[in-house]
Write a protein that holds these residues in place. Structure first.
Motif, PDB file in Angstrom:
ATOM      1  N   UNK B  80       0.931  -1.230   0.083  1.00 34.98           N
ATOM      2  CA  UNK B  80      -0.125   0.430   0.079  1.00 34.98           C
ATOM      3  C   UNK B  80       0.884   0.985  -0.451  1.00 34.98           C
ATOM      4  N   UNK B  81       1.129   1.657  -1.002  1.00 39.31           N
ATOM      5  CA  UNK B  81       2.507   2.540  -1.506  1.00 39.31           C
ATOM      6  C   UNK B  81       1.758   4.329  -0.656  1.00 39.31           C
ATOM      7  N   UNK B  82       3.036   4.503  -0.164  1.00 33.46           N
ATOM      8  CA  UNK B  82       3.199   5.986   0.777  1.00 33.46           C
ATOM      9  C   UNK B  82       3.833   6.623   0.393  1.00 33.46           C
ATOM     10  N   UNK B  83       3.909   8.535   1.022  1.00 36.17           N
ATOM     11  CA  UNK B  83       4.492   9.124  -0.451  1.00 36.17           C
ATOM     12  C   UNK B  83       6.059   9.083   0.033  1.00 36.17           C
ATOM     13  N   UNK B  97      31.564 -12.194  -4.174  1.00 39.07           N
ATOM     14  CA  UNK B  97      32.638 -11.040  -3.936  1.00 39.07           C
ATOM     15  C   UNK B  97      31.858  -9.383  -4.076  1.00 39.07           C
ATOM     16  N   UNK B  98      31.850  -9.292  -5.314  1.00 39.10           N
ATOM     17  CA  UNK B  98      31.465  -7.960  -5.927  1.00 39.10           C
ATOM     18  C   UNK B  98      29.707  -8.120  -6.154  1.00 39.10           C
ATOM     19  N   UNK B  99      28.857  -7.306  -6.222  1.00 36.56           N
ATOM     20  CA  UNK B  99      27.497  -6.758  -6.492  1.00 36.56           C
ATOM     21  C   UNK B  99      27.487  -5.965  -7.272  1.00 36.56           C
ATOM     22  N   UNK B 100      26.353  -6.676  -8.345  1.00 31.04           N
ATOM     23  CA  UNK B 100      26.581  -5.698  -9.617  1.00 31.04           C
ATOM     24  C   UNK B 100      24.621  -5.445  -9.469  1.00 31.04           C
ATOM     25  N   UNK B 101      24.364  -4.347  -9.971  1.00 30.47           N
ATOM     26  CA  UNK B 101      23.475  -3.988  -9.508  1.00 30.47           C
ATOM     27  C   UNK B 101      22.248  -2.881 -11.401  1.00 30.47           C
ATOM     28  N   UNK B 102      21.535  -3.218 -11.197  1.00 30.98           N
ATOM     29  CA  UNK B 102      20.645  -2.597 -11.820  1.00 30.98           C
ATOM     30  C   UNK B 102      21.024  -1.326 -12.500  1.00 30.98           C
ATOM     31  N   UNK B 103      19.917  -0.733 -13.462  1.00 28.23           N
ATOM     32  CA  UNK B 103      19.891   0.757 -13.833  1.00 28.23           C
ATOM     33  C   UNK B 103      18.834   1.643 -12.909  1.00 28.23           C
ATOM     34  N   UNK B 104      18.298   0.545 -11.715  1.00 29.13           N
ATOM     35  CA  UNK B 104      17.731   1.545 -10.785  1.00 29.13           C
ATOM     36  C   UNK B 104      15.699   1.434 -11.189  1.00 29.13           C
ATOM     37  N   UNK B 105      15.121   2.244 -10.819  1.00 29.17           N
ATOM     38  CA  UNK B 105      14.220   2.331 -10.693  1.00 29.17           C
ATOM     39  C   UNK B 105      13.096   3.011 -10.047  1.00 29.17           C
ATOM     40  N   UNK B 106      13.091   4.741 -10.646  1.00 33.25           N
ATOM     41  CA  UNK B 106      12.386   6.048  -9.892  1.00 33.25           C
ATOM     42  C   UNK B 106      10.815   5.948  -9.721  1.00 33.25           C
ATOM     43  N   UNK B 107      10.741   5.216  -8.647  1.00 33.33           N
ATOM     44  CA  UNK B 107       9.167   5.623  -8.234  1.00 33.33           C
ATOM     45  C   UNK B 107       9.156   6.767  -7.216  1.00 33.33           C
ATOM     46  N   UNK B 108       7.650   7.553  -8.041  1.00 34.48           N
ATOM     47  CA  UNK B 108       7.361   8.295  -7.418  1.00 34.48           C
ATOM     48  C   UNK B 108       5.567   8.400  -7.372  1.00 34.48           C
ATOM     49  N   UNK B 109       5.629   8.450  -5.632  1.00 34.09           N
ATOM     50  CA  UNK B 109       4.227   8.356  -4.981  1.00 34.09           C
ATOM     51  C   UNK B 109       2.820   9.191  -5.001  1.00 34.09           C
ATOM     52  N   UNK B 110       1.916   9.349  -5.149  1.00 33.28           N
ATOM     53  CA  UNK B 110       1.393  10.781  -5.156  1.00 33.28           C
ATOM     54  C   UNK B 110       0.132  10.504  -4.218  1.00 33.28           C
TER      55      UNK B 110
END
Lengths: 113, 110
Positions: B80-83, B97-110
């Motif tokens: 239940x998304x909150x701001x 050992x090393x971690x590999x990252x994704x490009x990210x998800x930019x989430x905006x809750x309005x």
């Protein structure tokens, strides 16, 4: 709370200068890693230093580790504008077999031409 | 393509809605992680997983649910998304050992 804390929070230098950033951590570690993040991108692994090592080099990067002070430093020599990014240290938490990877708050580096 | 991918890259949702962020890796890495990145807080660990069907809480798990029925996938659900959950979310995987990252998800809750 986060395992690592970087210092300074932000650093601004000229091309050709050296950049040094520091990381302090809280618990025992088996290795410490440094990552780089370009604006808007994911993190990329730079270098790893094991707990039984005191210094490690990779190209223009030099990492030191002082386990007695629970601190590490990352030195970037002869900085370039392309080094502009945020830099994070990361450690594994001992109570999870060092597998739970926890990051610090990061240092924002700006290298001006 | 080999690597770690996140979807969607951008998402706007309304307060109270359920939203799922996807993460897929092709290396068969055992460990996977979800982080959120907010200004002034760096990366904070939400959940991590040591293998399929094994998950554990990180620093800020409240309001999030994860599952890992297959090694390659590690979805993150905001029930239940909150701001306050407006953030950039990063998924990562780690073999040894090393971690590999994704490009990210930019989430905006309005």
């Amino acid at each position: 709370s986060q395992q690592g804390e970087e210092d300074p929070q932000a650093l601004s230098i000229q091309e050709g200068e050296n950049a040094t950033m520091n990381c302090s951590y809280k618990t025992s570690i088996n290795n410490l890693q440094w990552y780089r993040q370009n604006s808007g991108r994911g993190l990329v692994h730079l270098i790893l230093i094991r707990s039984n090592e005191r210094e490690k080099h990779s190209g223009r990067l030099r990492v030191t580790l002082d386990t007695s002070k629970k601190s590490s430093s990352l030195l970037i020599t002869a900085s370039r504008a392309a080094d502009t990014a945020s830099y994070f240290c990361a450690t594994g938490e001992m109570n999870t077999g060092f597998q739970k990877l926890v990051f610090g708050t990061g240092t924002r580096l700006l290298v001006s031409p | 393509d080999a690597g770690i991918t996140q979807s969607p890259r951008y998402k706007i949702t309304e307060t109270g809605r359920q939203v799922t962020l996807m993460c897929h890796q092709t290396w068969s890495h055992s460990y996977m992680f979800w982080y959120r990145q907010d200004l002034g807080h760096g990366l904070r660990l939400i959940y991590y997983s040591a293998a399929a069907d094994i998950t554990d809480k990180g620093e800020v798990p409240d309001g999030y649910v994860v599952s890992r029925s297959k090694t390659e996938n590690f979805p993150l659900t905001l029930e239940s998304a909150t701001r306050s959950q407006t953030s950039v979310y990063f998924c990562a995987s780690r073999g040894s050992l090393e971690a590999f990252f994704g490009q990210g998800t930019r989430l905006t809750v309005v």
